[in-house]
Scaffold this active site. Structure first.
Site: not given
Length: 456
Positions: A262, A228
């Protein structure tokens, strides 16, 4: 080598830890392999009990644990405490649902009993970031431990206290010794750990360069990996939206975790008919935020994680303005001690500028104007990243268009992105591959073994 814990709000060094020697690291890997040999045979009920006990400890000690996170990486104390409680929720959710997700799956073959059995892989290395120092770890650890794996945590080097507290919580919860260990090692040692035969898989949340390196090493060793990585999440606003509320949600998303997530909304794609109204509301809300000590109850925005983070963000902003973007508010690091950068809004982002193709990891909003849904999709997809995105519209045709055509791992309508254990989480393109959470969490690190027993 020393691993330092530094308060980004003041620059004060809090604590210093010695990195593991090669011999100490080898000992921990040996202990993990030995622990797995026994732990894999524990029952789901035992694992669930330990996870529930860990959740209780997290809830009971959320104030202390949250204070450590606020001191080490600068998030507000309120958000740090909330993160600890969220981690407890994740532990309980996998304790409640992990067994059913890993149950044998039967296949209809005449004259035989055929099934898939989900077996644990072994020691899994988790390379984790500093921005959510508890939740990022527990969203890996809870499902991986429930599946019967053991965990090795290489946390970000600026949050060693948080890393050690996580290991302590899991030990006190009752997990057998060696089932979860923190490795205080530099990034340069990660490659060797991934290559070690005792480590069976790796998961990384972090930067794109780090992801590329870990993925290449894991691929060379023929080991599964989950990545990720970065995100430049789009936030599309169309004329049918409640513009003032959309601007409120936009600021909340962009400022989450001091702008260091993020899945912060980062690129705001606004229909030209509502763009000025939206930006007016956004700028007013940005300028109304209180910046300061993350320990203070009335602080809205704390510091960035380091002086280097401020320098990088400031350079990106200045280069984007030089390329032709309009600066509507902010745009300059704050004077005084600490790593503070103000809420900033840049509009009319030029092609080829940093704002066009880079991730801005801090409280900076980047805005575009568009004349149609088609143009909004084009700008949304004109990015190397594809983690998540959101669109704000009550028009059902527009909603379906954005769901179908925006190239992301997650797409939210009239809501900004969040991670929660019930829902899969992950991206596409340079934002990584694989999924975390929901059933993907425990199934990411298992051997789905086919079992065929002939005859009934």
């Amino acid at each position: 080598m020393a691993i330092e814990s530094v308060n980004p709000a003041t620059g004060e060094r809090l604590l210093s830890f010695d990195a593991l020697t090669a011999g100490e690291l080898d000992g921990k890997l040996a202990r993990a392999a030995e622990a797995f040999a026994a732990y894999r045979h524990t029952s789901y009920a035992e694992r669930a009990g330990w996870l529930r006990r860990a959740a209780d400890l997290l809830d009971d000690e959320a104030g202390e644990l949250g204070r450590t996170a606020a001191l080490e990486m600068g998030k507000t104390l309120a958000s740090a405490v909330a993160e600890v409680h969220k981690s407890a929720k994740g532990c309980r959710w996998y304790a409640d649902h992990g067994e059913e997700m890993l149950a044998d799956e039967h296949w209809p073959i005449d004259g035989a009993r055929v099934l898939t059995r989900y077996e644990p892989l072994g020691p899994v290395l988790a390379v984790m970031p500093w921005n959510f120092p508890y939740w990022q770890v527990f969203r890996f650890a809870a499902p991986a431990l429930m599946a019967g794996n053991v965990g090795l945590l290489k946390h970000a080097s600026n949050v060693p206290q948080c890393a050690l507290k996580i290991e302590d919580v899991l030990q006190r919860a009752g997990f057998p010794g060696g089932v979860f260990q923190t490795l205080l090692i530099p990034s340069s040692a990660v490659e060797g750990v991934v290559e070690d035969d005792r480590v069976r898989a790796v998961t990384l949340t972090g930067s794109e360069p780090a992801g590329r390196q870990v993925a290449a090493t894991a691929g060379g060793a023929i080991k599964p990996s989950v990545l990720e990585l970065g995100g430049a999440d789009v936030f599309i606003v169309m004329p049918s939206a409640d513009v003032e509320d959309a601007a409120k949600q936009a600021v909340a998303s962009r400022m989450l975790n001091n702008g260091q997530s993020c899945v912060n909304a980062k690129r705001f794609v606004l229909h030209e008919s509502i763009a000025e109204e939206f930006l007016r509301h956004m700028v007013a809300r940005m300028e109304g935020l209180k910046i300061g000590d993350p320990m203070a109850e009335d602080t809205d925005l704390g510091p960035l994680s380091s002086a280097g983070a401020v320098e990088t963000l400031d350079q990106q902003v200045r280069d984007t303005v030089t390329a032709g973007a309009r600066l509507l508010t902010g745009g300059k690091p704050l004077d005084g001690p600490g790593c503070f950068y103000p809420p900033t809004v840049l509009a009319d982002i030029p092609d080829g500028s940093p704002g066009h193709h880079e991730e801005f990891f801090g409280p900076v909003a980047l805005a575009w104007r568009v004349g149609s849904a088609d143009e909004a999709v084009r700008i949304a997809n004109d990015s190397p990243f594809g983690l998540s995105g959101s669109a704000w519209t009550t028009d059902e045709a527009e909603q379906e268009k954005f769901i179908a055509e925006v190239d992301t791992g997650m797409m939210y309508i009239n809501k900004f992105t969040e991670s929660t254990p019930e829902v899969p989480f992950g991206g596409t393109r340079n934002s990584g591959y694989g999924r975390e959470l929901a059933a993907f969490g425990p199934r990411s690190f298992v051997n789905p073994k086919t079992v065929w027993v002939q005859g009934k």
